[in-house]
Design a protein around this motif. Structure first.
Motif, PDB file in Angstrom:
ATOM      1  N   ALA A  39       1.029  -1.086  -0.206  1.00  0.00           N
ATOM      2  CA  ALA A  39      -0.084  -0.003   0.149  1.00  0.00           C
ATOM      3  C   ALA A  39       0.994   1.312   0.180  1.00  0.00           C
ATOM      4  N   GLY A  40       2.064   1.300   0.705  1.00  0.00           N
ATOM      5  CA  GLY A  40       2.898   2.404   0.747  1.00  0.00           C
ATOM      6  C   GLY A  40       3.481   2.653  -0.575  1.00  0.00           C
ATOM      7  N   ILE A  41       3.553   1.520  -1.279  1.00  0.00           N
ATOM      8  CA  ILE A  41       4.337   1.634  -2.656  1.00  0.00           C
ATOM      9  C   ILE A  41       3.256   2.151  -3.860  1.00  0.00           C
ATOM     10  N   PHE A  42       2.004   2.031  -3.508  1.00  0.00           N
ATOM     11  CA  PHE A  42       0.807   2.422  -4.248  1.00  0.00           C
ATOM     12  C   PHE A  42       0.676   3.584  -3.958  1.00  0.00           C
ATOM     13  N   VAL A  43       0.665   4.329  -2.335  1.00  0.00           N
ATOM     14  CA  VAL A  43       0.373   5.768  -2.125  1.00  0.00           C
ATOM     15  C   VAL A  43       1.688   6.443  -3.021  1.00  0.00           C
ATOM     16  N   THR A  44       2.823   5.955  -2.631  1.00  0.00           N
ATOM     17  CA  THR A  44       4.003   6.836  -3.174  1.00  0.00           C
ATOM     18  C   THR A  44       4.030   7.038  -4.643  1.00  0.00           C
ATOM     19  N   ALA A  45       3.221   6.128  -5.421  1.00  0.00           N
ATOM     20  CA  ALA A  45       3.002   6.293  -6.848  1.00  0.00           C
ATOM     21  C   ALA A  45       1.780   7.171  -7.338  1.00  0.00           C
ATOM     22  N   GLN A 136      -0.172 -16.678   0.159  1.00  0.00           N
ATOM     23  CA  GLN A 136      -0.520 -15.758   1.217  1.00  0.00           C
ATOM     24  C   GLN A 136       0.029 -14.401   0.728  1.00  0.00           C
ATOM     25  N   VAL A 137       1.407 -14.251   0.364  1.00  0.00           N
ATOM     26  CA  VAL A 137       2.308 -13.313  -0.146  1.00  0.00           C
ATOM     27  C   VAL A 137       1.529 -12.542  -1.201  1.00  0.00           C
ATOM     28  N   GLY A 138       1.139 -13.250  -2.082  1.00  0.00           N
ATOM     29  CA  GLY A 138       0.452 -12.718  -3.283  1.00  0.00           C
ATOM     30  C   GLY A 138      -0.956 -12.018  -2.950  1.00  0.00           C
ATOM     31  N   VAL A 139      -1.580 -12.851  -2.023  1.00  0.00           N
ATOM     32  CA  VAL A 139      -2.950 -12.076  -1.562  1.00  0.00           C
ATOM     33  C   VAL A 139      -2.873 -10.749  -0.606  1.00  0.00           C
ATOM     34  N   ALA A 140      -1.695 -10.932   0.152  1.00  0.00           N
ATOM     35  CA  ALA A 140      -1.444  -9.541   0.727  1.00  0.00           C
ATOM     36  C   ALA A 140      -0.945  -8.531  -0.078  1.00  0.00           C
ATOM     37  N   MET A 141      -0.176  -8.874  -1.025  1.00  0.00           N
ATOM     38  CA  MET A 141       0.226  -7.824  -1.981  1.00  0.00           C
ATOM     39  C   MET A 141      -0.988  -7.210  -2.719  1.00  0.00           C
ATOM     40  N   LEU A 142      -1.954  -7.926  -3.236  1.00  0.00           N
ATOM     41  CA  LEU A 142      -3.094  -7.409  -3.925  1.00  0.00           C
ATOM     42  C   LEU A 142      -3.986  -6.710  -2.865  1.00  0.00           C
ATOM     43  N   ALA A 143      -4.042  -7.267  -1.526  1.00  0.00           N
ATOM     44  CA  ALA A 143      -5.066  -6.593  -0.719  1.00  0.00           C
ATOM     45  C   ALA A 143      -4.217  -5.107  -0.309  1.00  0.00           C
ATOM     46  N   GLY A 144      -2.859  -5.063  -0.391  1.00  0.00           N
ATOM     47  CA  GLY A 144      -2.102  -3.797  -0.133  1.00  0.00           C
ATOM     48  C   GLY A 144      -2.567  -2.693  -1.215  1.00  0.00           C
ATOM     49  N   VAL A 145      -2.492  -3.095  -2.746  1.00  0.00           N
ATOM     50  CA  VAL A 145      -2.827  -2.395  -3.628  1.00  0.00           C
ATOM     51  C   VAL A 145      -4.469  -1.849  -3.460  1.00  0.00           C
ATOM     52  N   TRP A 146      -5.379  -2.805  -3.415  1.00  0.00           N
ATOM     53  CA  TRP A 146      -6.665  -2.648  -3.623  1.00  0.00           C
ATOM     54  C   TRP A 146      -7.337  -2.017  -2.501  1.00  0.00           C
ATOM     55  N   TYR A 147      -7.058  -2.567  -1.360  1.00  0.00           N
ATOM     56  CA  TYR A 147      -7.646  -2.421   0.005  1.00  0.00           C
ATOM     57  C   TYR A 147      -7.022  -1.326   0.604  1.00  0.00           C
ATOM     58  N   ALA A 148      -5.700  -1.673   1.277  1.00  0.00           N
ATOM     59  CA  ALA A 148      -4.950  -0.657   1.930  1.00  0.00           C
ATOM     60  C   ALA A 148      -4.435   0.514   1.137  1.00  0.00           C
TER      61      ALA A 148
END
Length: 164
Positions: A39-45, A136-148
């Motif tokens: 999510a931090g990377i998404f926000v930074t972008a 688990q890592v892949g799901v968390a990564m997607l949750a980071g972009v789309w949810y968090a």
């Protein structure tokens, strides 16, 4: 409506990511914090929804790269740290070539940072003990972009003006 965009963002971040932190554990995801990094990377972008798909694909590619790197580092025949150096050099080189040629498909910062996250989370486990961790890592990564990332941004703008 909250008038201060910083307060709206603070409330959004104070409320929504902790929900993921609690829910992810109940979903069997033991690396829920990976979502916050992504999510931090998404926000930074710039919270740009048009980057959501290339960023998601980049994170998923990085997850696969981490699994491949772990296997290669365990199985290449080079002495000492040779396996690690060769693996990281070749995969890093290939990732940059691929992503710069397919930049609409893969967001390079997601690939490189996600690869580091994947290696950090999964590397100590060893290839034979990965189990469901790549999923688990892949799901968390997607949750980071789309949810968090994206949902927090949308919610923040719903309760207050967007900063900047």
């Amino acid at each position: 409506m909250i008038k201060d965009p910083r307060l709206a963002l603070a409330i959004s971040i104070g409320l929504l990511p902790p929900i993921w932190a609690v829910v992810s554990g109940h979903l069997g995801i033991t690396c829920g914090a990976v979502a916050l990094i992504c999510a931090g990377i998404f926000v930074t972008a710039g919270n740009k929804v048009e980057l959501g798909l290339p960023m998601s694909l980049g994170f998923l590619l990085s997850d696969l790269m981490a699994v491949c790197a772990i296997w290669l580092m365990e199985n290449l025949p080079f002495p000492g740290d040779g396996n690690t150096f060769i693996t990281l050099a070749v995969l890093g080189f290939l990732a940059v070539l691929l992503c710069t040629r397919l930049e609409k498909v893969f967001f390079l910062p997601a690939v490189l940072s996600g690869w580091a996250v994947g290696l950090t989370v999964m590397g100590p486990l060893g290839f034979a003990n990965l189990g469901s961790m790549p999923i688990q890592v892949g799901v968390a990564m997607l949750a980071g972009v789309w949810y968090a990332g994206w949902v927090v941004d949308v919610f923040s703008r719903m309760i207050g003006p967007k900063e900047g």
